[in-house]
Structure formats: structure tokens, C-alpha cells
Design a protein around this motif. Sequence first.
Motif: not given
Length: 252
Positions: A29-35, A44-48, A54-58
Motif C-alpha cells: 500500500a501507499n501509507v501516510v504515517l503519523v507519530a 520506513f520512508a528509507d525502506e519504502f 510521513y509527518l510528526t507533531g503533537d
Amino acid sequence: MAPVIIVTGASRGLGAAIARQLLSPPIAANVVLVARTESGLKPFADEFPNQVAYLTGDLSTDKVNEDAVKLAIAKFGKLDGIIFNAAILDPIKSIGKADIAEWKTLYNINFFSLIVALKEAIPYLQQSRGKVVFISSGASHHYFYGWGAYGSSKAATDHLAATLAAEELDIFSISLDPGVMDTAMQDDLRDKHGTEMSPAEHDRFLKLKSDGGLSPPEVPGNVAVNLVLKGGPAVNGKALRFNAPELAEYAK
């Protein structure tokens, strides 16, 4: 065309297990990761590199989940599903010792951030007849000393999943209890929160670890992945444990 899925709380534990299964063949799949932090997402971005954004935040203060929906559309052009996994356990305190600011922070992360995301996502999920999996907890209907904030937020999540299913007939929705897993949350319960829980409950979590009673996150993670890809009407709107008989076909 590959499905486009958002996974929150994806940097470790259950979220990371879900992300890896979605990204790997045969799903790819194409995946947007959040943490909250980048350290668990960048690998994950380096491997795929062609499959991951992806994006990060509070989540307690920022509209990170809303931005994740916008990123999915900008990067991949559509949205097929969301797995809402991000949550916090603190505060573990009795109601008599409650700090209301701590409760509000927990609710902003565990509950209100979901609504922020859904308001942005619903038009795209209507188009794709998409699917939403809310990661809940047995604490939504089993009551533990000091767990009022976390447990009530998960009970609200169960209700939100049912409401979404009732309101949006073209969107599948389910609230999934992943059981007791061998993750960092269990580490915190054993090592950090013992003094704020009843002795019997703390001892139960210690024994689950020592007796091998914790599930690998990949097991409920597999059920969550199958639900976000092919969840069907028989379980739409329900709140179920990952190993419930109704979910047997999603455990394969």
C-alpha cells in the motif's frame, strides 16, 4: 491501484506492525504515517521511498491528523482508509486526584484529534467507499482503578465508530480492541504506574509478562490491516476484540 492508508501512532508497537504489513508485499500500500517523533518513521520512508509519506507533531495541540489527510491527497491522490492507533495512557490517577488539564490533554489526543481528521477525511472516504479502524481497548468497558481518563476516552471512541457507521453509509467503521500486547505501554504499566493502580491490578500486569500472556502486536495488527482493506457489513459499526468470533475471517 495500490490502496492509500493513514496510520497514526506508527513509530512503534502496534502502529509500526500495522505499517510494515501494509507496506510489504503482497499489499504494498501507499501509507501516510503519523507519530510524535520522526525517529520511528524515517526508517520506513528509507525502506519504502515510493510508498511512504510521513509527518510528526503533537496531537494534543496541532491538527496533525487533519494534515495527514491533506498529505495523503497531495501525495497519492486519494484516501482509502485510516487506522487511528495513536493514544496516550497518562494520567493514571484516581478521580479524587485528577488533574483536569491532564485529562483534557489525553482527550485531545485520544478522541478529539479523531474528529478533526474525520471532518477532513469524510469527503474522500465517501468517494472511495473507504474504511476506518479505531484502535480501542478493553478498558472501554472494563473498569480499573486510576484508568478513568484512558478508559472513558476509549468508550467514547467505541461510540464514535458506531456513530460514523450510522451517519456515513458509504464508509465502513469499526472499533477494535487489540487485547494486551507486548508493547511499550505494558512496560509503562509495570514499571511506571504501579503506585497509582490497585496492587491486584498491577500484579496482574506483572504476571501477564512473566507468564507469557502478552500478544505480539503483529497478531491484532493483522486483523486491523484486513479490516481497513476489506471490512464488511457484518461488523460495521461494532466494537470488538481482535479475536472475537465475528472477526475470524479477518485473522487469516
